[in-house]
Write a protein that holds these residues in place. Structure first.
Motif, short mmCIF file in Angstrom:
data_model
loop_
_atom_site.label_atom_id
_atom_site.label_comp_id
_atom_site.label_asym_id
_atom_site.label_seq_id
_atom_site.Cartn_x
_atom_site.Cartn_y
_atom_site.Cartn_z
N PHE A 97 0.83 -1.20 0.00
CA PHE A 97 0.00 0.00 0.00
C PHE A 97 0.87 1.26 0.00
CE2 PHE A 97 -2.27 3.46 2.02
CZ PHE A 97 -3.52 3.41 1.41
N LEU A 98 1.84 1.32 0.89
CA LEU A 98 2.66 2.53 1.02
C LEU A 98 3.54 2.75 -0.20
CD1 LEU A 98 3.55 2.24 4.78
CD2 LEU A 98 2.03 3.92 3.71
N LEU A 99 4.11 1.68 -0.75
CA LEU A 99 4.93 1.84 -1.95
C LEU A 99 4.08 2.24 -3.16
CD1 LEU A 99 7.52 -1.06 -1.58
CD2 LEU A 99 7.86 1.39 -1.19
N ALA A 100 2.87 1.70 -3.26
CA ALA A 100 1.96 2.11 -4.35
C ALA A 100 1.59 3.59 -4.18
CB ALA A 100 0.71 1.24 -4.36
N TYR A 101 1.39 4.01 -2.94
CA TYR A 101 1.08 5.42 -2.68
C TYR A 101 2.26 6.31 -3.10
CZ TYR A 101 0.21 9.75 -0.18
OH TYR A 101 0.04 11.07 0.14
N ARG A 102 3.47 5.87 -2.76
CA ARG A 102 4.65 6.65 -3.14
C ARG A 102 4.84 6.67 -4.66
NH1 ARG A 102 8.34 6.84 1.57
NH2 ARG A 102 6.92 7.73 3.10
N LEU A 103 4.55 5.55 -5.33
CA LEU A 103 4.63 5.53 -6.79
C LEU A 103 3.58 6.45 -7.41
CD1 LEU A 103 5.24 1.76 -7.59
CD2 LEU A 103 6.74 3.67 -8.18
N ILE A 107 7.13 9.96 -5.94
CA ILE A 107 8.26 10.22 -5.04
C ILE A 107 8.53 8.92 -4.30
CG2 ILE A 107 9.12 11.61 -3.14
CD1 ILE A 107 7.01 13.70 -3.88
N LEU A 108 9.40 8.09 -4.87
CA LEU A 108 9.63 6.78 -4.29
C LEU A 108 10.79 6.77 -3.30
CD1 LEU A 108 8.75 3.85 -4.29
CD2 LEU A 108 10.30 3.44 -6.19
N PHE A 109 11.89 7.43 -3.65
CA PHE A 109 13.09 7.37 -2.81
C PHE A 109 13.11 8.48 -1.77
CE2 PHE A 109 14.49 5.27 -6.80
CZ PHE A 109 14.71 4.02 -6.26
N THR A 110 12.22 8.36 -0.80
CA THR A 110 12.21 9.31 0.31
C THR A 110 13.00 8.72 1.47
OG1 THR A 110 10.21 8.36 1.27
CG2 THR A 110 9.91 10.13 -0.37
N PRO A 111 13.37 9.55 2.46
CA PRO A 111 14.12 8.99 3.59
C PRO A 111 13.37 7.86 4.31
CG PRO A 111 14.18 11.38 3.64
CD PRO A 111 13.23 11.00 2.55
N LEU A 116 10.71 1.93 5.78
CA LEU A 116 9.47 1.17 5.66
C LEU A 116 9.72 -0.24 5.10
CD1 LEU A 116 7.05 3.89 4.23
CD2 LEU A 116 6.97 2.84 6.49
N VAL A 117 10.55 -0.31 4.06
CA VAL A 117 10.83 -1.61 3.46
C VAL A 117 11.60 -2.50 4.43
CG1 VAL A 117 12.02 -2.79 1.57
CG2 VAL A 117 10.74 -0.70 1.11
N GLY A 118 12.60 -1.94 5.11
CA GLY A 118 13.37 -2.70 6.09
C GLY A 118 12.52 -3.16 7.26
N ALA A 119 11.66 -2.27 7.76
CA ALA A 119 10.79 -2.64 8.88
C ALA A 119 9.80 -3.72 8.46
CB ALA A 119 10.04 -1.41 9.39
N GLY A 120 9.24 -3.60 7.24
CA GLY A 120 8.32 -4.63 6.75
C GLY A 120 9.01 -5.99 6.63
N GLY A 121 10.25 -6.00 6.14
CA GLY A 121 11.00 -7.25 6.02
C GLY A 121 11.32 -7.85 7.38
N PHE A 181 17.00 0.82 -1.61
CA PHE A 181 16.28 2.09 -1.48
C PHE A 181 17.20 3.18 -0.91
CE2 PHE A 181 12.52 -0.05 -2.61
CZ PHE A 181 11.55 0.90 -2.87
N GLN A 182 18.05 2.80 0.05
CA GLN A 182 18.99 3.78 0.60
C GLN A 182 19.96 4.26 -0.48
OE1 GLN A 182 20.72 1.73 3.97
NE2 GLN A 182 19.51 2.96 5.39
N LEU A 183 20.45 3.33 -1.28
CA LEU A 183 21.35 3.68 -2.36
C LEU A 183 20.62 4.56 -3.38
CD1 LEU A 183 24.10 3.36 -3.75
CD2 LEU A 183 23.20 1.29 -4.83
N GLY A 184 19.39 4.22 -3.71
CA GLY A 184 18.60 5.02 -4.63
C GLY A 184 18.38 6.44 -4.12
N ARG A 185 18.17 6.57 -2.81
CA ARG A 185 18.00 7.90 -2.21
C ARG A 185 19.29 8.72 -2.34
NH1 ARG A 185 15.26 12.32 -1.28
NH2 ARG A 185 15.79 13.31 0.67
N ARG A 186 20.44 8.08 -2.10
CA ARG A 186 21.73 8.78 -2.23
C ARG A 186 21.97 9.21 -3.67
NH1 ARG A 186 24.97 4.51 0.11
NH2 ARG A 186 23.86 4.20 2.04
#
Length: 195
Positions: A97-103, A107-111, A116-121, A181-186
């Motif tokens: 849900f959250l990634l679809a919202y960001r897409l 704005i996908l690569f936010t801090p 969110l992805v790490g916590a979900g995993g 995602f962290q790399l993408g943000r950088r």
């Protein structure tokens, strides 16, 4: 992915979260109120199958047992196992849900995305693993209570573990995706000044 596709994923994941939660809660309530048929482990090789053709031999490793009323201890463990498994499912659905919202907002690569992805995993890996262990403990406990385990006194036997590595592997994969995602943000921050 279009905004319509992202909106569809958001609606579908929210509907799936509601439906699976309702099914889990109703299953937990029903198992404590009425008779339940469970597959229980048989923890000894002495349960041999008879009447097999072609000279085959076999052993029973599981038993489908119908129990009129579950004892409170195993029932609580089974309930917690179901709740933990549902928590893992909800973590994945919330992530979708959250990634679809960001897409959808492009704005996908936010801090917070990597977090969110790490916590979900992490939630999926932990709840999926602990839920399976609690389920196996409860089923082994029930097998002992009804006399289906059949192990002789003096045999060392703790419990039979039926373990699916899927939630653990998917959780670890999501933690690795969080690193992406962290790399993408950088990279996004580095290229913002170039455009």
């Amino acid at each position: 992915m279009s905004r319509t596709d992202a909106l569809f994923l958001m609606v579908a994941s929210a509907a799936a979260a509601v439906a699976t939660t309702a099914l889990t809660v109703s299953g937990i309530v029903a198992s404590s109120a009425e008779q339940v048929t469970l597959t229980l482990p048989v923890a000894t090789p002495r349960q041999t199958a008879s009447g097999l053709s072609l000279g085959a031999t076999g052993e029973y490793t599981a038993l489908d047992a119908t129990i009129p009323v579950l004892p409170s201890g195993p029932a609580a463990l089974l309930g917690w196992a179901e709740a933990l498994n549902q928590t893992g499912i909800l973590a994945v659905l919330a992530l979708i849900f959250l990634l679809a919202y960001r897409l959808r907002s492009e704005i996908l690569f936010t801090p917070g995305s990597a977090w969110l992805v790490g916590a979900g995993g992490t939630v999926l890996a932990v709840t999926g693993t602990v839920g399976q262990i609690l389920d196996s403990l409860a089923r082994s406990w029930l097998a002992g209570l009804i006399g289906a385990d059949g192990h002789a006194p003096g045999e060392s036997y703790i419990f039979s573990l039926d373990f699916n590595v899927g939630p653990l592997v998917l959780g670890i994969a999501l933690i690795l995706v969080a690193g992406v995602f962290q790399l993408g943000r950088r990279l996004q921050k580095d290229t913002e000044g170039l455009v």
